[in-house]
Scaffold this motif. Structure first.
Motif, short mmCIF file in Angstrom:
data_model
loop_
_atom_site.label_atom_id
_atom_site.label_comp_id
_atom_site.label_asym_id
_atom_site.label_seq_id
_atom_site.Cartn_x
_atom_site.Cartn_y
_atom_site.Cartn_z
N GLY A 72 0.82 -1.22 0.00
CA GLY A 72 0.00 0.00 0.00
C GLY A 72 0.85 1.26 0.00
O GLY A 72 0.53 2.23 -0.71
N VAL A 73 1.93 1.26 0.80
CA VAL A 73 2.80 2.45 0.85
C VAL A 73 3.46 2.64 -0.53
O VAL A 73 3.54 3.76 -1.05
CB VAL A 73 3.85 2.33 1.98
CG1 VAL A 73 4.92 3.41 1.87
CG2 VAL A 73 3.17 2.41 3.34
N PRO A 137 -6.10 -0.61 0.36
CA PRO A 137 -6.31 0.84 0.18
C PRO A 137 -6.01 1.67 1.42
O PRO A 137 -5.75 2.87 1.29
CB PRO A 137 -7.81 0.94 -0.15
CG PRO A 137 -8.24 -0.41 -0.52
CD PRO A 137 -7.33 -1.38 0.14
N VAL A 138 -6.03 1.07 2.62
CA VAL A 138 -5.82 1.87 3.84
C VAL A 138 -4.42 2.50 3.83
O VAL A 138 -4.29 3.73 3.88
CB VAL A 138 -6.08 1.03 5.12
CG1 VAL A 138 -5.71 1.80 6.37
CG2 VAL A 138 -7.54 0.59 5.16
N PRO A 139 -3.34 1.69 3.74
CA PRO A 139 -2.01 2.33 3.67
C PRO A 139 -1.81 3.16 2.41
O PRO A 139 -1.12 4.18 2.45
CB PRO A 139 -1.03 1.15 3.69
CG PRO A 139 -1.82 -0.06 3.50
CD PRO A 139 -3.23 0.23 3.82
N MET A 140 -2.45 2.74 1.32
CA MET A 140 -2.30 3.50 0.07
C MET A 140 -2.85 4.92 0.24
O MET A 140 -2.18 5.91 -0.07
CB MET A 140 -3.05 2.76 -1.04
CG MET A 140 -2.87 3.32 -2.41
SD MET A 140 -4.00 2.51 -3.56
CE MET A 140 -5.50 3.47 -3.32
N ILE A 171 14.97 11.74 2.83
CA ILE A 171 14.08 12.79 3.35
C ILE A 171 12.61 12.39 3.28
O ILE A 171 11.92 12.37 4.30
CB ILE A 171 14.34 14.11 2.58
CG1 ILE A 171 15.77 14.57 2.87
CG2 ILE A 171 13.34 15.19 2.99
CD1 ILE A 171 16.29 15.62 1.95
N THR A 172 12.13 12.07 2.08
CA THR A 172 10.69 11.84 1.93
C THR A 172 10.22 10.61 2.73
O THR A 172 9.26 10.71 3.50
CB THR A 172 10.34 11.66 0.44
OG1 THR A 172 11.02 12.66 -0.31
CG2 THR A 172 8.85 11.80 0.21
N LEU A 173 10.90 9.47 2.54
CA LEU A 173 10.44 8.26 3.23
C LEU A 173 10.50 8.37 4.76
O LEU A 173 9.53 8.01 5.43
CB LEU A 173 11.22 7.03 2.74
CG LEU A 173 10.82 6.54 1.35
CD1 LEU A 173 11.71 5.38 0.90
CD2 LEU A 173 9.36 6.09 1.32
N PRO A 178 5.25 8.15 9.99
CA PRO A 178 3.94 8.09 10.68
C PRO A 178 2.88 7.39 9.85
O PRO A 178 2.04 6.67 10.38
CB PRO A 178 3.58 9.57 10.89
CG PRO A 178 4.86 10.29 10.82
CD PRO A 178 5.76 9.52 9.91
N ALA A 179 2.91 7.61 8.52
CA ALA A 179 1.92 6.96 7.65
C ALA A 179 2.11 5.45 7.68
O ALA A 179 1.13 4.69 7.74
CB ALA A 179 2.06 7.47 6.22
N VAL A 180 3.36 5.02 7.67
CA VAL A 180 3.64 3.57 7.66
C VAL A 180 3.17 2.95 8.98
O VAL A 180 2.50 1.90 8.98
CB VAL A 180 5.16 3.33 7.45
CG1 VAL A 180 5.49 1.84 7.51
CG2 VAL A 180 5.61 3.91 6.12
N ILE A 181 3.48 3.62 10.09
CA ILE A 181 3.09 3.06 11.40
C ILE A 181 1.57 3.05 11.56
O ILE A 181 0.98 2.05 11.97
CB ILE A 181 3.74 3.87 12.53
CG1 ILE A 181 5.25 3.63 12.50
CG2 ILE A 181 3.20 3.46 13.89
CD1 ILE A 181 6.02 4.62 13.30
#
Lengths: 519, 218
Positions: A72-73, A137-140, A171-173, A178-181
């Motif tokens: 998803g990420v 779709p949630v992580p996406m 930088i970006t990743l 927080p999005a990944v966690i």
């Protein structure tokens, strides 16, 4: 004063709907004849079977969370950050499984694989595969959302000295952590509480056990005991996530919204688009084609309407009513969280998230424990209990949508109205709501879709003769023909996706009219 | 040899023409200040020089070599050897002071020992020794400013672009940092292109003042 009083009333009402049943359930499970009695827990937790269930639940949820978060990420970055062709279409395509009752995908895949004599789909592997496609779709979506919180200046400062590859990894990743966690936690909790897929694919997990003990044997004590590890796990994950995210030094950046800098994929873009189209075709389109093919001709659809037309209209009615109430509660809880108008704002936020994380079966058992008395039949014996259950479970979603939208309105908007002498209700009605009507529309549709697709709460609490379409499909699976089930699934998909598509069109056509501050 | 040459640069965003046929030459070690009202195109001009934006038409030369021409970026930002201090400083919040400064050096492949030495020297130069492990959120406005400067200068750029870098600071700190920027420029000898809308700041820093008025330099 009027503001604080009104918000307090909303919170109290929500607590009666969502929290009181759980407290009552907990109280009932630890007392017998007015005295403290923990025998239900000691007995049930001493059996080996319970530990096997816990192991199954943990394995399933961890596998689904890991796979969905990884894929998803990756998809979120491709759709939200690059110049991949058809990225908007792909985003919509991959969201579809989240909008539909999960077990519909299980039915579809089992139909196809049964035809191929492939038996091992039933069990853990099948559950992982179906829940992976449902929760992908949630992580996406979270990744796409969080990409907008990355200030492009931070990337540009990196681009002065490094290539995109180094800027992305350095930088970006890291800024997307927080999005990944959050993604991992959310998918873990959602998979942990999902019971319809595991039930259909015959894999023993906690929610199935809790549901079976209650629905089949009407054994409240052990059912509550079996439900409590689910509540405990939900609470544990929420606390862990909150503690971790609170430590991150870039938390203040989460409510910013920036234009995303686009990475050019170069010669890779067509090949990547083809690979993603193929992936989307397999996990989203194929299951729907199978249902369409299996549903056969018009006569099966007519039979479906004859057998389940009443449930369909009831589903639409419940979903529309609940979505409206959910938008009301969500707006005011979101407003409370955004403005911190009451000292209990953090608790109100945490409670709604906890209820969302809690498996629907637990909320259902709580509601029945509280309202199943001769004096409260007005709730227990009517659709009110379904509405209460759905409100408790999904108000967190409308609350979060509202809070995010409110954060985009400059505080000066409401302050200017206040300076002009407008009272709180007037400011809410004439300033805040008109400025965020698109947010409220999104909140309503989210509430509608999640109410419509729910089985975990409604399956337990629906009053006699008042079942919903997902519940009717689930019960008909025992004795209905595969053609009838497939036709009902196609109808279910249609009534879920049509309003979502309509809203998307409305929002798209009105996008040009939004005021400057929204852009 | 001119360090920066802009020839007939034009840039529009939709219907809004931000830069209209702008030409400008900046000599080596010069300190030019682009001065003008908000929204007149100062930042866009700086972003074109940095390489984040391509001009719609016109050519940009850096050290007489074309780096952007009529919608095409010939040299990417990292190939131009330019340092930049952003208006909001853009310090990476998830990295410490040292990591912020080290990022560009690592990307350029500067080895460990040399990297450490250059970071140490740079922190000394901006008077921030001892702050290596702190995160940007643990620094004051002036300290953040110094780290942003150190990050931009550690790669020894020939050109330093500064986009209203002192606008968020109080008057006293603003004046002190102006002096520090001037002293650094004299010590390191880079060409400075400085954008501001503050008249005092402009006259303090500039060896040449470029006044912009909605798309055109005057």
């Amino acid at each position: 004063m009027r503001k604080r009083l009104f918000l307090m009333l909303v919170i109290i009402l929500f607590a009666v709907i969502g929290v009181l049943p759980l407290l009552f359930m907990l109280f009932k499970s630890v007392t017998a004849d007015g005295e403290l009695n923990l025998s239900v827990f000691t007995e049930i937790l001493a059996t080996k079977h319970q530990w096997i269930l816990m192991y199954h639940s943990l394995i399933l949820s961890s596998a689904v969370a890991l796979l969905s978060t990884f894929a998803g990420v990756l998809l979120g970055i491709l759709f939200g950050k690059t110049d991949l062709p058809f990225r908007r279409f792909f985003t919509v395509l991959f969201v579809i499984p989240l909008l539909i009752p999960p077990y519909i995908f299980a039915i579809s895949w089992s139909d196809l694989l049964a035809g191929l004599n492939y038996e091992s789909f039933f069990g853990l592997m099948g559950c992982i595969m179906v829940l992976f496609s449902v929760f992908l779709p949630v992580p996406m979506l979270l990744t796409i959302f969080f990409l907008h919180t990355v200030d492009p200046r931070l990337e540009e400062a990196g681009l002065l000295a490094a290539s995109w590859k180094e800027v992305m990894t350095g930088i970006t990743l890291p800024l997307l952590i927080p999005a990944v966690i959050l993604s991992f936690m959310l998918v873990f909790i959602l998979s942990f509480g999902e019971f319809s897929v595991a039930n259909f694919l015959r894999y023993d997990v906690y929610p199935v056990e809790s549901f079976t003990l209650f629905a089949a044997f009407y054994d409240a004590g052990p059912a509550i005991a079996a439900a409590l590890p689910l509540a405990g796990a939900a609470l544990l994950f929420l606390l862990a996530g909150e503690l971790f995210l609170r430590k991150r030094s870039y938390r203040p950046y989460l409510f910013s919204r920036y234009k995303v800098l686009t990475v050019k994929l170069g010669p890779l873009r067509r090949r990547l688009a083809f690979a993603i189209a193929l992936f989307g075709f397999v996990i989203v389109i194929v299951p729907m084609i199978i249902l369409l093919v299996n549903s056969g001709g018009l006569e099966n659809y007519l039979e479906a309407f004859r057998r389940a037309g009443d449930s369909m209209f009831r589903s639409l009615g419940f979903a529309a009513t609940t979505a409206t109430l959910m938008t009301f509660f969500g707006f005011f809880i979101g407003y409370l969280v955004h403005t911190k108008a009451l000292a209990i704002w953090r608790m109100a936020d945490a409670v709604t998230i906890f209820l969302f994380a809690l498996p629907g079966t637990v909320i259902g058992i709580g509601l029945i424990s509280l309202w199943n008395t001769p004096w409260t039949n007005i709730v227990y014996g009517t659709p009110l209990i379904v509405i209460f259950g759905l409100l408790a479970k999904y108000t967190a979603l409308t609350g979060k949508v509202s809070a995010v939208w409110l954060a985009r309105i400059p505080s000066s908007m409401e302050e200017a109205a206040q300076a002009a002498g407008a009272g709180w209700f007037r400011r809410i009605v004439f300033i805040v709501i008109p400025l965020m009507w698109r947010g409220l529309a999104v909140a309503w549709i989210v509430g509608y879709i999640f109410s419509l697709r729910d089985t975990s709460v409604t399956m337990l609490v629906y009053p006699p003769g008042q079942d919903t379409l997902p519940v009717r499909i689930f019960t008909l699976m025992a004795n209905g023909s595969p053609e009838l089930i497939a036709a009902l699934c196609v109808i279910m998909i249609t009534i879920t996706l049509l309003p979502a598509a309509l809203l998307w069109l409305i929002l798209k056509t009105t996008a040009a009219k939004v005021s400057l501050w929204q852009r | 040899m001119a360090t920066i040459t802009l020839k007939n640069i034009t840039k529009s965003y939709g219907q809004n023409k931000v830069l209209d046929n702008v030409s400008l030459t900046v000599e080596a070690k010069e300190r030019i200040v682009i001065f003008g009202p908000s929204g007149c195109g100062k930042t866009t001009l700086l972003r074109i020089i940095a390489g984040f934006v391509a001009p719609d038409s016109g050519t940009l030369f850096i050290e007489d070599e074309p780096v952007a021409d009529s919608g095409v970026i010939i040299k990417t930002p990292q190939e131009r050897n330019i340092g930049m201090v952003f208006q909001d400083l853009a310090l990476w919040p998830h990295m410490s002071v040292k990591e912020n400064i080290a990022f560009g050096l690592k990307a350029k492949g500067v080895s460990g020992a040399e990297r450490e030495e250059r970071i140490r020297e740079m922190l000394e130069l901006v008077d921030m020794s001892g702050y290596e492990k702190r995160k940007p959120s643990q620094l004051s406005g002036g300290e953040q400013q110094r780290v942003a400067l150190a990050r931009a200068l550690v790669l020894e750029p020939k050109i330093l672009l500064m986009d209203e870098p002192l606008s968020s600071l109080d008057a006293k700190l603003n004046i002190r940092l102006r002096k520090e920027i001037l002293s650094l420029q004299q010590k390191l000898g880079f060409t400075l292109v400085y954008v501001t809308h503050n008249e005092d700041e402009a006259s303090d820093i500039a060896t040449r003042l470029i006044r912009m008025d909605f798309g055109n330099s005057i």
